[in-house]
Design a protein around this motif. Structure first.
Motif, PDB file in Angstrom:
ATOM      1  N   ALA A  73       0.835  -1.209   0.000  1.00 21.86           N
ATOM      2  CA  ALA A  73       0.000   0.000   0.000  1.00 21.86           C
ATOM      3  C   ALA A  73       0.869   1.258   0.000  1.00 21.86           C
ATOM      4  CB  ALA A  73      -0.913  -0.007   1.219  1.00 21.86           C
ATOM      5  N   SER A  74       1.915   1.275   0.828  1.00 24.35           N
ATOM      6  CA  SER A  74       2.792   2.447   0.929  1.00 24.35           C
ATOM      7  C   SER A  74       3.557   2.687  -0.363  1.00 24.35           C
ATOM      8  CB  SER A  74       3.766   2.249   2.092  1.00 24.35           C
ATOM      9  OG  SER A  74       4.700   3.301   2.166  1.00 24.35           O
ATOM     10  N   GLU A  75       4.127   1.610  -0.929  1.00 24.06           N
ATOM     11  CA  GLU A  75       4.908   1.756  -2.149  1.00 24.06           C
ATOM     12  C   GLU A  75       4.015   2.114  -3.339  1.00 24.06           C
ATOM     13  OE1 GLU A  75       8.316   1.696  -2.259  1.00 24.06           O
ATOM     14  OE2 GLU A  75       8.044   1.641  -0.088  1.00 24.06           O
ATOM     15  N   SER A  76       2.777   1.597  -3.356  1.00 21.93           N
ATOM     16  CA  SER A  76       1.835   1.940  -4.425  1.00 21.93           C
ATOM     17  C   SER A  76       1.502   3.423  -4.379  1.00 21.93           C
ATOM     18  CB  SER A  76       0.551   1.108  -4.284  1.00 21.93           C
ATOM     19  OG  SER A  76       0.802  -0.265  -4.469  1.00 21.93           O
ATOM     20  N   LYS A  77       1.316   3.936  -3.156  1.00 20.58           N
ATOM     21  CA  LYS A  77       1.000   5.356  -2.987  1.00 20.58           C
ATOM     22  C   LYS A  77       2.141   6.224  -3.508  1.00 20.58           C
ATOM     23  CE  LYS A  77      -0.750   8.590   0.480  1.00 20.58           C
ATOM     24  NZ  LYS A  77      -1.140   8.768   1.903  1.00 20.58           N
ATOM     25  N   LYS A  78       3.387   5.819  -3.249  1.00 20.73           N
ATOM     26  CA  LYS A  78       4.547   6.574  -3.718  1.00 20.73           C
ATOM     27  C   LYS A  78       4.584   6.622  -5.246  1.00 20.73           C
ATOM     28  CE  LYS A  78       7.513   5.440   0.236  1.00 20.73           C
ATOM     29  NZ  LYS A  78       8.735   4.700   0.669  1.00 20.73           N
ATOM     30  N   LEU A  79       4.089   5.534  -5.884  1.00 19.16           N
ATOM     31  CA  LEU A  79       4.086   5.460  -7.345  1.00 19.16           C
ATOM     32  C   LEU A  79       2.840   6.105  -7.947  1.00 19.16           C
ATOM     33  CD1 LEU A  79       5.361   1.780  -7.787  1.00 19.16           C
ATOM     34  CD2 LEU A  79       6.634   3.877  -8.279  1.00 19.16           C
ATOM     35  N   GLY A  80       1.951   6.618  -7.080  1.00 19.73           N
ATOM     36  CA  GLY A  80       0.733   7.249  -7.572  1.00 19.73           C
ATOM     37  C   GLY A  80      -0.314   6.260  -8.045  1.00 19.73           C
ATOM     38  N   ILE A  81      -0.239   5.013  -7.543  1.00 19.67           N
ATOM     39  CA  ILE A  81      -1.194   3.980  -7.929  1.00 19.67           C
ATOM     40  C   ILE A  81      -2.349   3.980  -6.941  1.00 19.67           C
ATOM     41  CG2 ILE A  81      -1.546   1.506  -8.316  1.00 19.67           C
ATOM     42  CD1 ILE A  81       1.438   1.288  -8.913  1.00 19.67           C
TER      43      ILE A  81
END
Length: 292
Positions: A73-81
């Motif tokens: 969830a955190s890494e997806s948010k960083k990628l704008g997903i």
């Protein structure tokens, strides 16, 4: 002149014959040990270089207290997903498979996780149940007709269908089902007879069972503590699917129930009557209102 006689039991030295003294033997042994140590170190270094891999820019090192769902969830948010709850859980499962994880709920500090799938164009798999195969459709059609749908269990509804703040991630996500609170081990039954299309670990859903029913309905039962059915089983309405638990991404024991009609998620409370799910809770509420 008398000749000298050699002492008995003493052999004369032959040409070029030498005798090793204790000191010489110790030196040889020491050199052998040094050579053996160097050979062992060389073999160890070679093995380390062969198996050691350099972390890529998409690799995440697990920290104490991390969960795979929170990492994704955190890494997806960083990628704008942007992801719904179902999409997030599906991605967690895909990352787990990509990293050959037997259990996505078990990760260890220092473990390297390849998150490269998050950046791929088609990284998010379909979140809705797969269309029923012809075989499954035939199996469902052959099941006996039942008068109505039943609640998988009774208990208090703690979270409704729709947008909400995720209790673990703290983000606003769509909740594709309802949560029904009950202690771990409480039996869970299906809405109606059907065919099991999935039974196993499904990322953030934890242990989950998916059942195909008649009239294009599909149901999911998540966060279970144990499974009592397998994929392909034809089940009746009275059969136990598994038991309530808190596997996957959850804060406590409960059943997460999702219902799909023609592969689109629908509010379970439009399919089931709320009084079927929490009759005791509603009766207690009615009694309280009468006292006022």
């Amino acid at each position: 002149m008398s000749s000298l006689l050699a002492p008995k039991n003493v052999l004369p030295f032959t040409n070029r014959q030498t005798v090793k003294t204790p000191a010489t033997a110790q030196q040889t042994s020491k050199k052998f040990q040094e050579a053996l140590t160097k050979a062992t170190e060389l073999r160890s270094n070679t093995s380390t270089k062969t198996t050691q891999t350099t972390p890529s820019e998409n690799t995440y090192a697990v920290l104490q207290g991390d969960t795979l769902s929170e990492i994704v969830a955190s890494e997806s948010k960083k990628l704008g997903i942007s992801q719904s709850r179902s999409e997030l859980y599906a991605m967690v499962n895909q990352i787990a498979v990509h990293n050959h994880m037997a259990n996505p709920d078990t990760i260890l500090p220092g473990q390297q996780i390849d998150l490269g799938k998050l950046g791929s164009a088609n990284s998010t798999p379909a979140t809705n149940p797969a269309s029923m195969s012809e075989t499954v459709t035939q199996q469902v059609s052959a099941l006996p007709t039942e008068t109505g749908l039943q609640s998988p269990l009774t208990g208090k509804i703690t979270s409704l269908f729709g947008m909400r703040t995720h209790p673990v991630l703290g983000e606003t996500l769509h909740h594709d089902g309802i949560d029904i609170s009950q202690p771990t081990g409480t039996p869970v039954k299906p809405l109606s007879s059907g065919v099991v299309t999935f039974a196993g670990n499904n990322g953030g859903y934890g242990l989950m069972v998916e059942v195909a029913h008649a009239d294009g309905l599909t149901s999911r039962y998540a966060h279970l503590s144990s499974l009592s059915v397998s994929k392909g089983d034809q089940i009746s309405q009275d059969q136990v699917l598994g038991a309530v638990g808190q596997s996957g991404m959850t804060t406590g024991p409960h059943l997460h129930l999702e219902i799909f009609r023609q592969n689109s998620p629908v509010d379970p409370l439009t399919v089931l009557d709320r009084s079927q799910i929490e009759p005791t809770f509603l009766v207690a509420g009615a009694r309280s209102s009468l006292r006022m």
